[in-house]
Design a protein around this motif. Structure first.
Motif, short mmCIF file in Angstrom:
data_model
loop_
_atom_site.label_atom_id
_atom_site.label_comp_id
_atom_site.label_asym_id
_atom_site.label_seq_id
_atom_site.Cartn_x
_atom_site.Cartn_y
_atom_site.Cartn_z
N ASP A 100 0.82 -1.22 0.00
CA ASP A 100 0.00 0.00 0.00
C ASP A 100 0.86 1.27 0.00
OD1 ASP A 100 -2.34 -1.47 -0.07
OD2 ASP A 100 -2.67 -1.36 2.10
N SER A 101 1.98 1.22 0.70
CA SER A 101 2.85 2.40 0.75
C SER A 101 3.44 2.72 -0.63
CB SER A 101 3.98 2.20 1.76
OG SER A 101 4.76 1.07 1.42
N THR A 102 3.70 1.70 -1.42
CA THR A 102 4.22 1.90 -2.78
C THR A 102 3.13 2.46 -3.68
OG1 THR A 102 5.79 0.09 -2.47
CG2 THR A 102 5.32 0.75 -4.74
N ILE A 103 1.94 1.92 -3.57
CA ILE A 103 0.81 2.42 -4.36
C ILE A 103 0.53 3.88 -3.98
CG2 ILE A 103 -1.67 2.18 -4.77
CD1 ILE A 103 -1.26 -0.88 -4.30
N GLN A 104 0.67 4.19 -2.71
CA GLN A 104 0.41 5.55 -2.23
C GLN A 104 1.40 6.55 -2.85
OE1 GLN A 104 -2.38 6.14 -0.41
NE2 GLN A 104 -1.95 8.29 -0.83
N VAL A 105 2.60 6.12 -3.18
CA VAL A 105 3.56 7.01 -3.84
C VAL A 105 2.99 7.47 -5.18
CG1 VAL A 105 5.84 7.15 -4.92
CG2 VAL A 105 5.59 6.07 -2.69
N PHE A 106 2.40 6.56 -5.94
CA PHE A 106 1.78 6.94 -7.21
C PHE A 106 0.64 7.93 -6.99
CE2 PHE A 106 3.18 2.56 -8.75
CZ PHE A 106 4.20 3.04 -9.55
N VAL A 107 -0.19 7.64 -6.00
CA VAL A 107 -1.34 8.51 -5.70
C VAL A 107 -0.86 9.89 -5.27
CG1 VAL A 107 -3.33 8.83 -4.17
CG2 VAL A 107 -2.84 6.56 -5.13
N ASN A 108 0.12 9.92 -4.38
CA ASN A 108 0.64 11.19 -3.90
C ASN A 108 1.33 11.99 -5.02
OD1 ASN A 108 -0.31 10.57 -1.37
ND2 ASN A 108 1.68 9.98 -0.56
N TRP A 109 2.02 11.27 -5.90
CA TRP A 109 2.67 11.94 -7.02
C TRP A 109 1.63 12.60 -7.90
CZ3 TRP A 109 3.55 9.96 -12.34
CH2 TRP A 109 4.41 10.77 -13.08
N LYS A 110 0.57 11.88 -8.18
CA LYS A 110 -0.51 12.45 -9.00
C LYS A 110 -1.13 13.66 -8.31
CE LYS A 110 -5.05 11.68 -10.88
NZ LYS A 110 -6.27 11.00 -10.68
N ASN A 111 -1.45 13.52 -7.02
CA ASN A 111 -2.10 14.59 -6.27
C ASN A 111 -1.21 15.82 -6.10
OD1 ASN A 111 -4.40 13.05 -6.07
ND2 ASN A 111 -3.91 12.29 -4.02
N SER A 112 0.11 15.62 -6.12
CA SER A 112 1.02 16.75 -5.94
C SER A 112 1.36 17.46 -7.24
CB SER A 112 2.31 16.30 -5.24
OG SER A 112 3.07 15.48 -6.08
N GLY A 113 0.80 16.99 -8.35
CA GLY A 113 0.98 17.71 -9.60
C GLY A 113 1.89 17.04 -10.61
N LEU A 114 2.26 15.78 -10.37
CA LEU A 114 3.06 15.01 -11.33
C LEU A 114 4.37 15.70 -11.68
CD1 LEU A 114 0.09 14.06 -13.67
CD2 LEU A 114 1.18 12.55 -12.03
N THR A 115 5.10 16.14 -10.67
CA THR A 115 6.36 16.84 -10.90
C THR A 115 7.44 15.88 -11.39
OG1 THR A 115 6.86 16.61 -8.54
CG2 THR A 115 5.99 18.72 -9.28
N GLN A 116 8.28 16.42 -12.23
CA GLN A 116 9.32 15.60 -12.84
C GLN A 116 10.48 15.47 -11.90
OE1 GLN A 116 10.26 16.81 -16.79
NE2 GLN A 116 11.31 14.97 -17.26
#
Length: 115
Positions: A99-115
């Motif tokens: 779940d913590s790994t999946i949450q990284v994807f979710v958080n990345w999306k929610n934070s604006g998909l920064t490069q």
């Protein structure tokens, strides 16, 4: 009376300002680090999505670039959140990601998909 009132007022003022200062410090330390593709997401993809989606020999849709991940993030999140018995589950033929790994994807999306 003035001898007691002035030190009590001074003490109260010092306590109030000290509380405000420590509150600001606490807010700074509680702020989570920024999640970026380069520092967080890229490693997860390289570790969990190869060889199927990474590299020249990728047999499926390539997901080894920032642009590919950015344009497919909704589908990626949906698929890694499925149960292993569900159709479309990823990573195919591997255990479900933590779940913590999946949450990284979710958080990345929610934070604006920064490069």
């Amino acid at each position: 009376m003035k001898k007691v009132l002035i030190p009590a007022l001074l003490f109260t003022t010092v306590v109030v300002f000290e509380f405000c200062n420590s509150s600001k410090k606490a807010q700074k330390t509680l702020k989570s680090p920024e999640i970026t593709y380069a520092s967080n997401v890229q490693t997860i993809v390289a570790t969990n999505c190869s060889p199927c989606h990474v590299g020249e020999g990728a047999r499926q849709k390539r997901l080894d670039s920032y642009d590919a991940m950015k344009s497919n993030i909704d589908d990626i999140i949906r698929r890694v959140q499925l149960n292993p018995t569900d159709r479309g589950f990823m990573p195919f033929r591997h255990p479900k990601l933590p779940d913590s790994t999946i949450q990284v994807f979710v958080n990345w999306k929610n934070s604006g998909l920064t490069q």
